[in-house]
Design a protein around this motif. Structure first.
Motif, PDB file in Angstrom:
ATOM      1  N   GLU A 112      39.273  48.516  52.896  1.00 40.95           N
ATOM      2  CA  GLU A 112      37.850  48.284  53.148  1.00 40.95           C
ATOM      3  C   GLU A 112      36.975  48.611  51.941  1.00 40.95           C
ATOM      4  O   GLU A 112      36.078  47.862  51.591  1.00 40.95           O
ATOM      5  CB  GLU A 112      37.413  49.113  54.369  1.00 40.95           C
ATOM      6  CG  GLU A 112      36.058  48.743  54.903  1.00 40.95           C
ATOM      7  CD  GLU A 112      35.979  47.312  55.430  1.00 40.95           C
ATOM      8  OE1 GLU A 112      34.943  46.660  55.187  1.00 40.95           O
ATOM      9  OE2 GLU A 112      36.935  46.857  56.068  1.00 40.95           O
ATOM     10  N   GLU A 113      37.219  49.712  51.273  1.00 43.26           N
ATOM     11  CA  GLU A 113      36.359  50.167  50.170  1.00 43.26           C
ATOM     12  C   GLU A 113      36.731  49.570  48.812  1.00 43.26           C
ATOM     13  O   GLU A 113      36.098  49.860  47.811  1.00 43.26           O
ATOM     14  CB  GLU A 113      36.389  51.704  50.093  1.00 43.26           C
ATOM     15  CG  GLU A 113      37.714  52.288  49.614  1.00 43.26           C
ATOM     16  CD  GLU A 113      38.857  52.298  50.634  1.00 43.26           C
ATOM     17  OE1 GLU A 113      39.992  52.575  50.211  1.00 43.26           O
ATOM     18  OE2 GLU A 113      38.646  51.992  51.818  1.00 43.26           O
ATOM     19  N   TYR A 114      37.719  48.728  48.747  1.00 41.47           N
ATOM     20  CA  TYR A 114      38.231  48.168  47.495  1.00 41.47           C
ATOM     21  C   TYR A 114      37.253  47.143  46.919  1.00 41.47           C
ATOM     22  O   TYR A 114      36.869  46.189  47.587  1.00 41.47           O
ATOM     23  CB  TYR A 114      39.587  47.510  47.762  1.00 41.47           C
ATOM     24  CG  TYR A 114      40.332  47.041  46.540  1.00 41.47           C
ATOM     25  CD1 TYR A 114      41.041  47.933  45.754  1.00 41.47           C
ATOM     26  CD2 TYR A 114      40.341  45.691  46.181  1.00 41.47           C
ATOM     27  CE1 TYR A 114      41.755  47.501  44.651  1.00 41.47           C
ATOM     28  CE2 TYR A 114      41.048  45.259  45.075  1.00 41.47           C
ATOM     29  CZ  TYR A 114      41.750  46.168  44.314  1.00 41.47           C
ATOM     30  OH  TYR A 114      42.445  45.738  43.220  1.00 41.47           O
ATOM     31  N   THR A 115      36.831  47.360  45.670  1.00 48.10           N
ATOM     32  CA  THR A 115      35.974  46.399  44.978  1.00 48.10           C
ATOM     33  C   THR A 115      36.816  45.643  43.964  1.00 48.10           C
ATOM     34  O   THR A 115      37.760  46.187  43.394  1.00 48.10           O
ATOM     35  CB  THR A 115      34.799  47.094  44.267  1.00 48.10           C
ATOM     36  OG1 THR A 115      35.313  47.997  43.279  1.00 48.10           O
ATOM     37  CG2 THR A 115      33.923  47.853  45.259  1.00 48.10           C
ATOM     38  N   PHE A 116      36.451  44.379  43.721  1.00 47.68           N
ATOM     39  CA  PHE A 116      37.240  43.560  42.810  1.00 47.68           C
ATOM     40  C   PHE A 116      36.425  42.366  42.334  1.00 47.68           C
ATOM     41  O   PHE A 116      35.385  42.028  42.888  1.00 47.68           O
ATOM     42  CB  PHE A 116      38.523  43.065  43.493  1.00 47.68           C
ATOM     43  CG  PHE A 116      38.264  42.139  44.651  1.00 47.68           C
ATOM     44  CD1 PHE A 116      38.218  40.763  44.474  1.00 47.68           C
ATOM     45  CD2 PHE A 116      38.046  42.640  45.930  1.00 47.68           C
ATOM     46  CE1 PHE A 116      37.963  39.904  45.541  1.00 47.68           C
ATOM     47  CE2 PHE A 116      37.799  41.796  46.999  1.00 47.68           C
ATOM     48  CZ  PHE A 116      37.756  40.422  46.799  1.00 47.68           C
ATOM     49  N   THR A 117      36.944  41.718  41.317  1.00 46.91           N
ATOM     50  CA  THR A 117      36.467  40.422  40.873  1.00 46.91           C
ATOM     51  C   THR A 117      37.699  39.548  40.653  1.00 46.91           C
ATOM     52  O   THR A 117      38.804  40.072  40.496  1.00 46.91           O
ATOM     53  CB  THR A 117      35.604  40.535  39.594  1.00 46.91           C
ATOM     54  OG1 THR A 117      35.037  39.268  39.290  1.00 46.91           O
ATOM     55  CG2 THR A 117      36.413  41.033  38.409  1.00 46.91           C
ATOM     56  N   GLU A 133      32.489  39.828  45.865  1.00 44.47           N
ATOM     57  CA  GLU A 133      33.071  40.325  44.622  1.00 44.47           C
ATOM     58  C   GLU A 133      32.071  41.213  43.902  1.00 44.47           C
ATOM     59  O   GLU A 133      30.867  41.048  44.035  1.00 44.47           O
ATOM     60  CB  GLU A 133      33.471  39.156  43.716  1.00 44.47           C
ATOM     61  CG  GLU A 133      34.625  38.355  44.255  1.00 44.47           C
ATOM     62  CD  GLU A 133      35.151  37.330  43.263  1.00 44.47           C
ATOM     63  OE1 GLU A 133      35.146  37.616  42.052  1.00 44.47           O
ATOM     64  OE2 GLU A 133      35.550  36.256  43.700  1.00 44.47           O
ATOM     65  N   ASP A 134      32.592  42.140  43.114  1.00 42.95           N
ATOM     66  CA  ASP A 134      31.789  43.018  42.279  1.00 42.95           C
ATOM     67  C   ASP A 134      32.191  42.748  40.833  1.00 42.95           C
ATOM     68  O   ASP A 134      33.254  43.186  40.394  1.00 42.95           O
ATOM     69  CB  ASP A 134      32.047  44.478  42.654  1.00 42.95           C
ATOM     70  CG  ASP A 134      31.280  45.472  41.794  1.00 42.95           C
ATOM     71  OD1 ASP A 134      30.603  45.049  40.830  1.00 42.95           O
ATOM     72  OD2 ASP A 134      31.370  46.675  42.086  1.00 42.95           O
ATOM     73  N   VAL A 135      31.357  42.011  40.104  1.00 42.04           N
ATOM     74  CA  VAL A 135      31.714  41.597  38.743  1.00 42.04           C
ATOM     75  C   VAL A 135      31.850  42.782  37.784  1.00 42.04           C
ATOM     76  O   VAL A 135      32.421  42.647  36.706  1.00 42.04           O
ATOM     77  CB  VAL A 135      30.716  40.564  38.178  1.00 42.04           C
ATOM     78  CG1 VAL A 135      30.797  39.258  38.950  1.00 42.04           C
ATOM     79  CG2 VAL A 135      29.305  41.107  38.164  1.00 42.04           C
TER      80      VAL A 135
END
Length: 155
Positions: A112-117, A133-135
């Motif tokens: 759930e808390e995983y950020t990615f691009t 997505e989190d650039v």
């Protein structure tokens, strides 16, 4: 040793995890070569558990039609060379992930808390994801190869 090349022969359920220290845990039938400060690990077990030092520079996994869980591991690059249909689960994992396939399908399950691009390279590849997505994230998910699809979903 911070560079690991894991080859899993045939389809399997695999769990690759960080040991929390500098130890390694391998299947009893695994073959290992530690030449050139690199650990080459080969196994044909159907239920694979491999423990690596928690911080690795590069981890490469070759597998086909498998279910792979990556847990408690940090790396500069995780490279997965996959065939057919592969499911990859990430748990407490950080780093760049390259998924290389030709004519394959992969499902990546992220917490759930995983950020990615994401990045798509190669020919006729596509990434399907309804997740934001989190650039600025250091977790880069890249699909390489040809005629392949990657679906990213939450756990």
């Amino acid at each position: 040793m911070k560079d690991f090349d894991i080859k899993i022969k045939g389809s399997c359920e695999a769990r690759i995890f960080g040991t929390g220290d500098e130890t390694m845990i391998l299947p009893s039938n695994a073959k290992i070569d530690t030449a050139r400060d690199k650990g080459d690990i080969t196994t044909d077990a159907k239920n694979v558990k491999i423990g690596l030092p928690s911080c690795a520079e590069k981890v490469e996994i070759a597998a086909e039609a498998s279910d792979i869980t990556i847990e408690s591991l940090e790396f500069e690059t995780l490279e997965i060379d996959a065939k057919e249909k592969v499911t990859i689960r990430l748990i407490d994992t950080k780093g760049k992930i390259d998924i290389n396939m030709i004519g394959g399908e992969a499902t990546l399950i992220v917490p759930e808390e995983y950020t990615f691009t994401t990045s798509v390279k190669g020919k006729n590849n596509k990434i399907e994801s309804s997740l934001g997505e989190d650039v600025t994230s250091g977790n880069i998910i890249e699909l390489n190869g040809k005629d392949s699809a990657l679906k990213i979903i939450r756990a």
